[in-house]
Design a protein around this motif. Sequence first.
Motif, PDB file in Angstrom:
ATOM      1  N   PRO A 225       0.713  -1.313  -0.038  1.00 11.56           N
ATOM      2  CA  PRO A 225       0.089  -0.202  -0.071  1.00 11.56           C
ATOM      3  C   PRO A 225       0.975   1.277  -0.016  1.00 11.56           C
ATOM      4  CG  PRO A 225      -1.056  -1.697   1.569  1.00 11.56           C
ATOM      5  CD  PRO A 225       0.222  -2.393   0.887  1.00 11.56           C
ATOM      6  N   HIS A 226       2.055   1.285   0.895  1.00  6.79           N
ATOM      7  CA  HIS A 226       2.582   2.483   0.728  1.00  6.79           C
ATOM      8  C   HIS A 226       3.499   2.796  -0.294  1.00  6.79           C
ATOM      9  CE1 HIS A 226       6.174  -0.295   1.721  1.00  6.79           C
ATOM     10  NE2 HIS A 226       6.816   0.458   0.971  1.00  6.79           N
ATOM     11  N   GLU A 227       3.411   1.873  -1.455  1.00  4.83           N
ATOM     12  CA  GLU A 227       3.950   2.189  -2.758  1.00  4.83           C
ATOM     13  C   GLU A 227       3.141   2.476  -3.759  1.00  4.83           C
ATOM     14  OE1 GLU A 227       7.737  -0.979  -3.419  1.00  4.83           O
ATOM     15  OE2 GLU A 227       5.723  -2.079  -2.664  1.00  4.83           O
ATOM     16  N   LEU A 228       1.833   2.604  -3.396  1.00 11.13           N
ATOM     17  CA  LEU A 228       0.771   3.009  -4.277  1.00 11.13           C
ATOM     18  C   LEU A 228       0.175   4.442  -3.903  1.00 11.13           C
ATOM     19  CD1 LEU A 228      -1.502  -0.225  -3.904  1.00 11.13           C
ATOM     20  CD2 LEU A 228       0.345   0.361  -5.599  1.00 11.13           C
ATOM     21  N   SER A 229      -0.403   5.254  -4.831  1.00 12.15           N
ATOM     22  CA  SER A 229      -1.114   6.506  -4.894  1.00 12.15           C
ATOM     23  C   SER A 229      -2.275   6.242  -4.164  1.00 12.15           C
ATOM     24  CB  SER A 229      -1.298   7.127  -6.141  1.00 12.15           C
ATOM     25  OG  SER A 229      -2.265   6.509  -6.801  1.00 12.15           O
ATOM     26  N   GLY A 230      -2.982   7.382  -3.460  1.00 13.87           N
ATOM     27  CA  GLY A 230      -4.239   7.340  -2.932  1.00 13.87           C
ATOM     28  C   GLY A 230      -5.203   6.625  -3.876  1.00 13.87           C
ATOM     29  N   GLY A 231      -5.194   7.071  -5.150  1.00 15.60           N
ATOM     30  CA  GLY A 231      -6.221   6.367  -6.003  1.00 15.60           C
ATOM     31  C   GLY A 231      -6.153   4.968  -6.372  1.00 15.60           C
ATOM     32  N   MET A 232      -4.905   4.351  -6.314  1.00 17.15           N
ATOM     33  CA  MET A 232      -4.677   3.084  -6.375  1.00 17.15           C
ATOM     34  C   MET A 232      -5.110   2.419  -5.079  1.00 17.15           C
ATOM     35  SD  MET A 232      -0.883   3.692  -8.389  1.00 17.15           S
ATOM     36  CE  MET A 232      -0.633   1.948  -8.873  1.00 17.15           C
ATOM     37  N   ARG A 233      -4.880   2.755  -4.216  1.00 15.80           N
ATOM     38  CA  ARG A 233      -5.116   2.240  -2.913  1.00 15.80           C
ATOM     39  C   ARG A 233      -6.486   1.810  -2.754  1.00 15.80           C
ATOM     40  NH1 ARG A 233      -0.880   5.427  -0.706  1.00 15.80           N
ATOM     41  NH2 ARG A 233      -2.468   6.792   0.400  1.00 15.80           N
ATOM     42  N   GLN A 234      -7.330   2.890  -3.193  1.00 21.64           N
ATOM     43  CA  GLN A 234      -8.965   2.776  -3.449  1.00 21.64           C
ATOM     44  C   GLN A 234      -9.334   1.811  -4.105  1.00 21.64           C
ATOM     45  OE1 GLN A 234     -11.125   4.896  -1.159  1.00 21.64           O
ATOM     46  NE2 GLN A 234     -11.768   2.930  -1.774  1.00 21.64           N
ATOM     47  N   ARG A 235      -8.568   1.460  -5.332  1.00 19.07           N
ATOM     48  CA  ARG A 235      -8.770   0.575  -6.479  1.00 19.07           C
ATOM     49  C   ARG A 235      -8.584  -0.915  -5.678  1.00 19.07           C
ATOM     50  NH1 ARG A 235      -9.143   2.055 -11.938  1.00 19.07           N
ATOM     51  NH2 ARG A 235      -8.842   4.247 -12.244  1.00 19.07           N
ATOM     52  N   VAL A 236      -7.744  -1.025  -4.904  1.00 22.00           N
ATOM     53  CA  VAL A 236      -7.603  -2.231  -4.039  1.00 22.00           C
ATOM     54  C   VAL A 236      -8.471  -2.450  -3.300  1.00 22.00           C
ATOM     55  CG1 VAL A 236      -6.009  -3.594  -2.392  1.00 22.00           C
ATOM     56  CG2 VAL A 236      -5.138  -1.858  -4.130  1.00 22.00           C
ATOM     57  N   GLY A 237      -9.297  -1.524  -2.746  1.00 24.37           N
ATOM     58  CA  GLY A 237     -10.355  -1.783  -1.641  1.00 24.37           C
ATOM     59  C   GLY A 237     -11.456  -2.280  -2.445  1.00 24.37           C
ATOM     60  N   LEU A 238     -11.721  -1.688  -3.671  1.00 22.66           N
ATOM     61  CA  LEU A 238     -12.876  -1.919  -4.603  1.00 22.66           C
ATOM     62  C   LEU A 238     -12.476  -3.471  -4.798  1.00 22.66           C
ATOM     63  CD1 LEU A 238     -13.177   1.438  -6.659  1.00 22.66           C
ATOM     64  CD2 LEU A 238     -14.768   0.401  -5.086  1.00 22.66           C
ATOM     65  N   ALA A 239     -11.354  -3.676  -5.320  1.00 24.39           N
ATOM     66  CA  ALA A 239     -11.030  -5.057  -5.850  1.00 24.39           C
ATOM     67  C   ALA A 239     -11.350  -6.080  -4.679  1.00 24.39           C
ATOM     68  CB  ALA A 239      -9.885  -5.144  -6.491  1.00 24.39           C
ATOM     69  N   ARG A 240     -11.097  -5.803  -3.596  1.00 21.82           N
ATOM     70  CA  ARG A 240     -11.238  -6.589  -2.417  1.00 21.82           C
ATOM     71  C   ARG A 240     -12.655  -6.914  -2.200  1.00 21.82           C
ATOM     72  NH1 ARG A 240      -8.750  -4.769   3.014  1.00 21.82           N
ATOM     73  NH2 ARG A 240     -10.300  -2.965   2.516  1.00 21.82           N
ATOM     74  N   ALA A 241     -13.556  -5.927  -2.248  1.00 20.66           N
ATOM     75  CA  ALA A 241     -14.931  -6.061  -2.196  1.00 20.66           C
ATOM     76  C   ALA A 241     -15.680  -6.765  -3.185  1.00 20.66           C
ATOM     77  CB  ALA A 241     -15.470  -4.582  -1.999  1.00 20.66           C
ATOM     78  N   PHE A 242     -15.270  -6.690  -4.420  1.00 20.63           N
ATOM     79  CA  PHE A 242     -15.565  -7.481  -5.363  1.00 20.63           C
ATOM     80  C   PHE A 242     -15.259  -8.829  -5.319  1.00 20.63           C
ATOM     81  CE2 PHE A 242     -16.302  -3.501  -7.870  1.00 20.63           C
ATOM     82  CZ  PHE A 242     -17.528  -3.384  -8.070  1.00 20.63           C
ATOM     83  N   ALA A 243     -14.040  -9.130  -4.791  1.00 20.26           N
ATOM     84  CA  ALA A 243     -13.416 -10.689  -4.988  1.00 20.26           C
ATOM     85  C   ALA A 243     -14.228 -11.549  -3.938  1.00 20.26           C
ATOM     86  CB  ALA A 243     -12.042 -10.353  -4.472  1.00 20.26           C
ATOM     87  N   VAL A 244     -14.901 -11.014  -2.944  1.00 19.72           N
ATOM     88  CA  VAL A 244     -15.438 -11.939  -2.014  1.00 19.72           C
ATOM     89  C   VAL A 244     -17.012 -12.262  -2.541  1.00 19.72           C
ATOM     90  CG1 VAL A 244     -14.368 -11.072   0.023  1.00 19.72           C
ATOM     91  CG2 VAL A 244     -16.450 -10.013  -0.721  1.00 19.72           C
ATOM     92  N   ASN A 245     -17.330 -11.806  -3.688  1.00 19.88           N
ATOM     93  CA  ASN A 245     -18.589 -11.969  -4.510  1.00 19.88           C
ATOM     94  C   ASN A 245     -19.741 -11.674  -3.488  1.00 19.88           C
ATOM     95  OD1 ASN A 245     -20.001 -12.781  -6.804  1.00 19.88           O
ATOM     96  ND2 ASN A 245     -20.258 -14.964  -5.898  1.00 19.88           N
ATOM     97  N   ALA A 246     -19.692 -10.669  -2.713  1.00 23.15           N
ATOM     98  CA  ALA A 246     -20.899 -10.179  -1.949  1.00 23.15           C
ATOM     99  C   ALA A 246     -22.089  -9.704  -2.804  1.00 23.15           C
ATOM    100  CB  ALA A 246     -20.423  -9.253  -1.063  1.00 23.15           C
ATOM    101  N   GLU A 247     -23.243  -9.836  -2.535  1.00 22.91           N
ATOM    102  CA  GLU A 247     -24.408  -9.430  -3.328  1.00 22.91           C
ATOM    103  C   GLU A 247     -24.489  -7.839  -3.126  1.00 22.91           C
ATOM    104  OE1 GLU A 247     -28.207 -11.832  -3.043  1.00 22.91           O
ATOM    105  OE2 GLU A 247     -26.608 -13.247  -1.807  1.00 22.91           O
TER     106      GLU A 247
END
Length: 266
Positions: A144-166
């Motif tokens: 995370p410390h190697e990423l921009s704020g925007g990139m860190r937010q993309r990681v958060g979005l990807a994590r949410a999608f990955a668990v396949n929540a409805e």
Amino acid sequence: MSVPTASIHAMPRTESEVAVEVRGICKNYGDVEALRQIDLDFPRGKLTTLLGPSGCGKTTLLKIIAGLVEPTSGDVRVNEKIVTGPGPERAFVFQDFALMPWATVMRNVAFGLELKGMGKAERQSIARHYIAEVGLTGFEDKYPHELSGGMRQRVGLARAFAVNAEVLLLDEPFSAVDEQNRRKFQEDLLQLVEKERKTFIFVTHSIEEAVYVSDRIVLLSRRPSRVAQIIEPTIDRTASPDAIRRDQGYLDTVEEIWQGLKHYVD
């Protein structure tokens, strides 16, 4: 100041069309009444935005739906089941990213799957797919410390999608990025909504952002917060982003919302 009469631009929805039901939700913090008698339905497969003045309880309501905060009274149902805490059918994207600083992008995105006991190869395959979906291919081994704020937010979005929540619950996910990245994120979000067909509940302070990304916008009043108005923008989503932002329907909806909110601004 009295609350405007609710304006609901939609036909009544059947139960099968509703993913999340909020009934009689009240929330008090000691002597402070944050939410008063909130009743809402969130349609399945759509993006609904909670919009209102600062401090009106948007994030509180979102966290109650997530099962992270207990209401004083009332209940929330997801797929007709009462929410008693966090559950696998809901995923939360925090405003401050909430990434594990010691873990790579891959590990952060796959973490929810790891908690479910999924094997390493399978969870990394799923994580890699969503890392690509949010435009971070090549950054799997970064921290995370190697990423921009925007990139860190993309990681958060990807994590949410990955668990396949409805149901995806997003608390001002783009507030920490600059305007150029924010607009790009909005466009990316619309593509993901279309592709994933999940139910999104989105919190923002931006009227323009709400109108641009939303199927429905719930306007909340000043604290103690109540539902003031519900608006369903009529926008041609097949048009280009620039054309949408110049569209008279878009501009009129932004103005309508401002007229509904401005008397709450000090």
